[in-house]
Every structure is written in structure tokens, then in C-alpha cells.
Scaffold this motif. Structure first.
Motif, PDB file in Angstrom:
ATOM      1  N   GLU A  54      11.655  -3.372  -3.219  1.00  0.00           N
ATOM      2  CA  GLU A  54      10.682  -2.528  -3.249  1.00  0.00           C
ATOM      3  C   GLU A  54       9.689  -2.769  -4.368  1.00  0.00           C
ATOM      4  O   GLU A  54      10.133  -2.567  -5.584  1.00  0.00           O
ATOM      5  N   LEU A  91       5.144  -1.630  -1.783  1.00  0.00           N
ATOM      6  CA  LEU A  91       5.471  -2.436  -0.903  1.00  0.00           C
ATOM      7  C   LEU A  91       7.026  -2.375  -0.570  1.00  0.00           C
ATOM      8  O   LEU A  91       7.870  -2.253  -1.556  1.00  0.00           O
ATOM      9  N   LYS A  92       7.538  -2.539   0.618  1.00  0.00           N
ATOM     10  CA  LYS A  92       9.086  -2.901   1.023  1.00  0.00           C
ATOM     11  C   LYS A  92       9.234  -4.078   1.592  1.00  0.00           C
ATOM     12  O   LYS A  92       8.523  -4.339   2.517  1.00  0.00           O
ATOM     13  N   LEU A  93      10.021  -4.954   1.379  1.00  0.00           N
ATOM     14  CA  LEU A  93      10.147  -6.125   2.045  1.00  0.00           C
ATOM     15  C   LEU A  93      11.794  -6.295   2.400  1.00  0.00           C
ATOM     16  O   LEU A  93      12.524  -5.809   1.538  1.00  0.00           O
ATOM     17  N   LEU A 117       1.078 -14.118   3.931  1.00  0.00           N
ATOM     18  CA  LEU A 117       1.769 -13.204   2.682  1.00  0.00           C
ATOM     19  C   LEU A 117       0.686 -12.504   1.706  1.00  0.00           C
ATOM     20  O   LEU A 117       0.752 -11.411   1.708  1.00  0.00           O
ATOM     21  N   MET A 170       3.744  -1.915   3.895  1.00  0.00           N
ATOM     22  CA  MET A 170       2.734  -1.829   3.014  1.00  0.00           C
ATOM     23  C   MET A 170       2.378  -0.208   3.151  1.00  0.00           C
ATOM     24  O   MET A 170       2.052   0.417   4.267  1.00  0.00           O
ATOM     25  N   LEU A 191       7.675  -6.513   6.058  1.00  0.00           N
ATOM     26  CA  LEU A 191       6.998  -5.917   5.130  1.00  0.00           C
ATOM     27  C   LEU A 191       6.325  -4.866   5.311  1.00  0.00           C
ATOM     28  O   LEU A 191       5.635  -4.717   6.575  1.00  0.00           O
ATOM     29  N   SER A 236      16.396  -7.308   0.044  1.00  0.00           N
ATOM     30  CA  SER A 236      15.276  -6.277   0.191  1.00  0.00           C
ATOM     31  C   SER A 236      14.925  -5.971  -1.063  1.00  0.00           C
ATOM     32  O   SER A 236      15.607  -6.186  -2.252  1.00  0.00           O
ATOM     33  N   LEU A 296      -0.506  -8.438   1.359  1.00  0.00           N
ATOM     34  CA  LEU A 296      -0.406  -7.909  -0.117  1.00  0.00           C
ATOM     35  C   LEU A 296      -2.008  -7.236  -0.447  1.00  0.00           C
ATOM     36  O   LEU A 296      -1.816  -6.278  -1.063  1.00  0.00           O
TER      37      LEU A 296
END
Length: 260
Positions: free
Chosen positions: A5, A89-91, A74, A104, A102, A3, A78
Motif C-alpha cells: 500500500e 494505491l493498493k497493489l 502501469l 487506486m 491495483l 501486496s 498511477l
């Protein structure tokens, strides 16, 4: 399993777009950071490296996480809020075979978009250190100067010859096209050059279109290191400053042949 951020979404988007020479990319979260690699049939390999300190939060479970994603999708995610800087962004990647999740977030508009990208497992992945092969000759210069040198060459030319020499003209680029020959040189003592190392004079020929891929990221880079090895393998390592942190992009290009 992984994970992270990010608040520097715009720059990450620009960097990933610059290496999008193939549809799919290999993502490899490591303790030191996230590496994204694209391979064009062994003729050119491009990688973007996002160190862990560029993330506001970063965690992995082990060092054996590796999978493929569609790089075009991807980069589109973004850029879902366009050129706006107020995005984060958190993935996350939960387990082998699960999607890449993801989130956003547009901070000013308070808009959140959740996305999933299907991933492909990789059972057998070789990741040799190509940097170790480029250990003969090396020049480090300002990225914008290298961009100017490339732009001065005959752009329709199919091939470019790169020469490293221990004596004048030191570093030279040369193309041969329909309008004749064009060449540019830079002296090792130039103010734009911060390091020059030449153990042996070399001349190698490369497909110019492969090298032109680097122009997309030169606009964002501060420095570029150009290196070659005995096999003629060409390495281009770029440093991109992003606030108080740095990202890195690498291109490795095989030579068509070497000359005397």
C-alpha cells in the motif's frame, strides 16, 4: 505472494515514468522493497527501487517472485487522477501467471478504481550486481548541478566523453557536434561535490541519448553518484527524498569505447 500500500503515488509515478525507456519492465518484490527494472538491449539498464519503508503496508511470501508488466499501462494507472496528491494505491500479486491487481483511491472524492494488468512469467532472469563493476572512479554531487552540466553541453551531439582524473580538471564532460566542441568541468573541491574518488584516469565515450534519460529524474533527485569501472560501464545512482523516506533510481550505461 505480494501486496503493498502506497500513499506517495505521485512521486512513484514520476519515478517510474522517468525509467520508461522500454514497454515492459521486470518487477521483483523482495524483502527489502520493490525493484522495477527496464533493459534496453544491454546498452542501458534502468531501475527504480522502492524500499519497504516507503509503503504503509508491505508483505511478500518468498524471495523468488519475479514477473513482467507493461510499464506504460502501469504509469497510466498511477496517473489516473492526474497530479492530485490525495490518492493512494493498493497493489497485489496472488500467484504466478495472475494479473497485477491495483486499487487506486481518491480520498477526498471517495472514488475507487480497480485495475488489472496482465503479467508475463519469467523463467530465466539474470540479475548481476552492476554496481560491483563500477568500482574504479566515483563522484557524488548535487543532482541539480549535474543537470546543469548536461544542459550546457551541445544537445544535438550523438556522443559524450566522460573523464575522471586525479588532477585538474578532475571530472569533465565533453561533446563534439556540428557547431564544434563543448565541455564542462567540476572541481572535486566544489561545494556541490560531497565525494570524489579517482583511482585511475579514465576517458570513455557514451551515446548521449542514453545519458539524457537521467535528466527526467534529476528534477526529483537530491544527490547523484556517478561511477565507472574498468570496462567503462557507467553507473548513475540517484537519491530521491520523499517526505521522511527515500527512493532510489539507477542507470547503467555501456561505453561505446574508451580512449587513452
Amino acid at each position: 505472494m505480494f501486496s503493498g500500500e502506497l500513499s506517495e503515488v505521485k512521486m512513484v509515478h514520476n519515478v517510474l515514468k522517468s525509467i520508461a525507456i522500454k514497454e515492459f519492465a521486470v518487477l521483483r518484490p523482495m524483502k527489502e522493497g520493490l525493484k522495477i527494472t527496464v533493459d534496453e538491449m544491454r546498452c542501458i539498464e534502468a531501475s527504480a527501487y522502492l524500499p519497504c519503508n516507503i509503503f504503509s503496508a508491505y508483505a511478500i511470501d518468498n524471495e523468488d517472485i519475479i514477473f513482467k508488466v507493461n510499464l506504460k499501462i502501469l504509469t497510466e494507472i498511477l496517473n489516473i487522477f492526474g497530479e492530485d496528491d490525495h490518492t493512494s494505491l493498493k497493489l497485489s500479486y496472488k500467484s504466478a501467471g495472475s494479473p497485477l491487481f491495483l486499487i487506486m483511491n481518491h480520498e477526498e472524492e471517495n472514488i475507487t478504481v480497480d485495475c488489472e494488468i496482465r503479467t508475463v512469467n519469467i523463467d530465466d532472469f539474470e540479475n548481476p550486481s552492476l554496481a560491483e563493476e563500477c568500482n574504479m572512479n566515483k563522484i557524488v554531487m548535487n543532482a541539480n548541478i549535474f543537470g546543469e552540466l548536461l544542459n550546457r553541453l551541445d544537445s544535438p551531439a550523438e556522443e559524450v566523453q566522460i573523464t575522471f582524473s586525479p588532477s585538474h580538471p578532475y571530472f569533465k564532460l565533453k561533446t563534439t557536434g556540428l557547431v564544434g566542441e563543448s565541455e564542462v568541468c567540476i572541481n572535486k573541491n566544489s561545494d556541490s561535490v560531497t565525494m570524489y574518488q579517482c583511482n585511475e584516469k579514465t576517458k570513455s565515450i557514451y551515446t548521449f541519448s542514453n545519458i539524457r534519460h537521467v535528466i527526467k529524474v534529476l528534477h526529483h533527485a537530491d544527490k547523484v553518484a556517478i561511477s565507472t569501472g574498468e570496462s567503462g560501464l557507467l553507473g548513475l545512482q540517484l537519491v530521491i527524498n520523499c517526505d521522511d523516506n527515500q527512493m532510489y533510481v539507477e542507470f547503467y550505461i555501456t561505453s561505446q569505447y574508451q580512449t587513452d
